[in-house]
Design a protein around this motif. Sequence first.
Motif, PDB file in Angstrom:
ATOM      1  N   ALA A 261       7.757  -0.312 -15.881  1.00 38.05           N
ATOM      2  CA  ALA A 261       7.813  -1.802 -16.094  1.00 38.05           C
ATOM      3  C   ALA A 261       6.708  -2.340 -16.848  1.00 38.05           C
ATOM      4  O   ALA A 261       6.818  -3.343 -17.525  1.00 38.05           O
ATOM      5  CB  ALA A 261       7.783  -2.601 -14.487  1.00 38.05           C
ATOM      6  N   PHE A 262       5.342  -1.688 -16.793  1.00 38.11           N
ATOM      7  CA  PHE A 262       4.246  -2.046 -17.494  1.00 38.11           C
ATOM      8  C   PHE A 262       4.381  -1.721 -18.932  1.00 38.11           C
ATOM      9  O   PHE A 262       4.328  -2.639 -19.993  1.00 38.11           O
ATOM     10  CB  PHE A 262       3.081  -1.279 -16.970  1.00 38.11           C
TER      11      PHE A 262
ATOM     12  N   ASP B 111      -3.410   9.239 -17.560  1.00 36.10           N
ATOM     13  CA  ASP B 111      -2.320   8.521 -16.891  1.00 36.10           C
ATOM     14  C   ASP B 111      -2.636   7.403 -16.137  1.00 36.10           C
ATOM     15  O   ASP B 111      -3.481   7.163 -15.696  1.00 36.10           O
ATOM     16  CB  ASP B 111      -1.472   9.517 -16.034  1.00 36.10           C
ATOM     17  N   ILE B 112      -1.791   6.274 -16.409  1.00 36.87           N
ATOM     18  CA  ILE B 112      -1.945   5.147 -15.933  1.00 36.87           C
ATOM     19  C   ILE B 112      -1.395   5.216 -14.417  1.00 36.87           C
ATOM     20  O   ILE B 112      -0.326   5.618 -14.243  1.00 36.87           O
ATOM     21  CB  ILE B 112      -1.098   4.071 -16.551  1.00 36.87           C
ATOM     22  N   CYS B 113      -2.328   4.658 -13.601  1.00 36.22           N
ATOM     23  CA  CYS B 113      -1.816   4.868 -12.267  1.00 36.22           C
ATOM     24  C   CYS B 113      -1.058   3.496 -11.752  1.00 36.22           C
ATOM     25  O   CYS B 113      -0.838   2.413 -12.560  1.00 36.22           O
ATOM     26  CB  CYS B 113      -2.975   4.847 -11.123  1.00 36.22           C
ATOM     27  N   GLU B 114      -0.749   3.285 -10.582  1.00 37.53           N
ATOM     28  CA  GLU B 114       0.115   2.463  -9.829  1.00 37.53           C
ATOM     29  C   GLU B 114      -0.614   1.054 -10.147  1.00 37.53           C
ATOM     30  O   GLU B 114      -0.249  -0.008 -10.504  1.00 37.53           O
ATOM     31  CB  GLU B 114       0.450   2.638  -8.564  1.00 37.53           C
TER      32      GLU B 114
ATOM     33  N   TYR C  15       4.705  10.085  -9.206  1.00 42.09           N
ATOM     34  CA  TYR C  15       5.438  11.091 -10.154  1.00 42.09           C
ATOM     35  C   TYR C  15       6.888  10.545 -10.736  1.00 42.09           C
ATOM     36  O   TYR C  15       7.840  11.012 -10.496  1.00 42.09           O
ATOM     37  CB  TYR C  15       5.919  12.376  -9.570  1.00 42.09           C
ATOM     38  N   PRO C  16       6.790   9.290 -11.509  1.00 43.42           N
ATOM     39  CA  PRO C  16       5.520   8.617 -11.915  1.00 43.42           C
ATOM     40  C   PRO C  16       5.309   7.439 -10.846  1.00 43.42           C
ATOM     41  O   PRO C  16       6.098   7.259 -10.120  1.00 43.42           O
ATOM     42  CB  PRO C  16       6.155   8.318 -13.341  1.00 43.42           C
ATOM     43  N   PRO C  17       4.425   6.799 -11.033  1.00 48.76           N
ATOM     44  CA  PRO C  17       4.134   5.672 -10.143  1.00 48.76           C
ATOM     45  C   PRO C  17       5.235   4.685 -10.349  1.00 48.76           C
ATOM     46  O   PRO C  17       5.640   4.555 -11.691  1.00 48.76           O
ATOM     47  CB  PRO C  17       2.516   5.360 -10.649  1.00 48.76           C
TER      48      PRO C  17
ATOM     49  N   SER D 285       0.939  -1.214  -0.007  1.00 46.58           N
ATOM     50  CA  SER D 285      -0.229   0.017   0.051  1.00 46.58           C
ATOM     51  C   SER D 285       0.980   1.031  -0.015  1.00 46.58           C
ATOM     52  O   SER D 285       0.268   2.342  -0.477  1.00 46.58           O
ATOM     53  CB  SER D 285      -0.901   0.033   1.248  1.00 46.58           C
ATOM     54  N   ARG D 286       2.070   1.262   0.590  1.00 45.34           N
ATOM     55  CA  ARG D 286       2.717   2.353   0.602  1.00 45.34           C
ATOM     56  C   ARG D 286       3.303   2.960  -0.584  1.00 45.34           C
ATOM     57  O   ARG D 286       3.405   4.016  -0.826  1.00 45.34           O
ATOM     58  CB  ARG D 286       4.083   2.190   1.606  1.00 45.34           C
ATOM     59  N   ASP D 287       3.250   2.008  -1.798  1.00 45.83           N
ATOM     60  CA  ASP D 287       3.667   2.446  -2.973  1.00 45.83           C
ATOM     61  C   ASP D 287       2.475   3.347  -3.676  1.00 45.83           C
ATOM     62  O   ASP D 287       2.842   4.009  -4.723  1.00 45.83           O
ATOM     63  CB  ASP D 287       3.836   1.167  -3.769  1.00 45.83           C
ATOM     64  N   LEU D 288       1.478   3.345  -3.168  1.00 44.81           N
ATOM     65  CA  LEU D 288       0.471   4.233  -3.761  1.00 44.81           C
ATOM     66  C   LEU D 288       0.703   5.583  -3.423  1.00 44.81           C
ATOM     67  O   LEU D 288       0.180   6.534  -3.936  1.00 44.81           O
ATOM     68  CB  LEU D 288      -1.070   3.865  -3.081  1.00 44.81           C
TER      69      LEU D 288
END
Length: 389
Positions: free
Chosen positions: A92-93, A279-282, A85-87, A78-81
């Motif tokens: 990697a995606f 923008d693609i989110c995490e 800037y950027p996610p 959860s901390r990665d949320l």
Amino acid sequence: MALSRREFVRRIGAGSAGVAAASHLIGYGREGLLAFDFQGQAGRRPAMGGPAPIRLSSNENLRGPSQKVIDALKAHPSRDLGLGYPPPSVSAFQDAIAAMWGAKPNNVMMATGSGAELVAGVLAFCQTEKPLVTADPSYGSPAQTAQRNKYPIKPIALDGNLFLDLDKLVSASSGAGLVFLCNPNNPSSTIHKQADVEAAVRRIKERSPTTAILIDEAYIDYATAPGVGSAMKVALELPDVFVTRTFSKAYGMAGMRMGYAIGQPETIQKLSRAWGLGDICELQAVAGIAALADQPHMDWERQENKRVRDYTIGEFKKMGYQVADSQTNFIFVNIGRPAVGFRDGCRELGVAVGRDFPPMEKTWARISLGRMEDMEKAVPVFKKVLGKA
């Protein structure tokens, strides 16, 4: 092996993936309006314990995403949320998409659903003197965008078997800004072989070198016909040719709004400059990486959809109706009467089917494919509405 969308939300709601992205509000369009209308009127929520309406109207995947996608979202820290800037997983995606097609990251443009990329294609390449060339009927987003911007449109009728008429599309391409090839086509559900699409693309570029070409492959993961394949190779080879893909169909993640386009870097830059793509989110990135890695699930999804498709087509043929050669998660049926009456009759009995598709709405109806249990419940409704019960 598969999960419904409702179960998908329930399972991840308590974890980090319970956070919603604002970008999900983008891209529902006319399909979404039909679904919301179904829920709010004749399809209003049933009394407690009553049957839920069956949505066969928007070509959604009622089986939902793979279990590995669910697991990846639940396990993600959860901390990665808090990082955006950027996610952290977006790069990697993009790498995963590129690797899947033997491309480089700068060949890939990601967006909140492939619909934004279709809009971008029209805005990037069409002008008042450079028309859009599109099949008729076909997926309407490019034509709607051209209409809003007062760009001319050259509609090309489908052939007698409801396939894209590639020869006529090629002939109409001279001087066009963009040629739109929806393969498989929506709503007719038919698909051309990879070699035929690539040949048509090359003929268009020879005939009209400045014309751009968009091949929308939203439904191609459902195709089981021999000779079918992606046009990614020719998109990477030729300028102003690009392929769009979505995670909303076979990957079962329409609610997450994820899509991408692949083409030469210069083509991708033109698209990026033309329209805000979101923008693609995490969480989208995490889900996308897991989905691309789970090819066994996609193989299962393709075959399961075929099983459902064969059953449903068989039932309509038993009733004496003509059905197009579907290679998608929906079918197009000549019911011999206006689609609106069929749609209204089904709605009264708790089943939503597709909207009108001019100029064929007087006799043809589009029906999305749900799970086998959905179709086994829906077929008796179809028979009753059509007077075949």
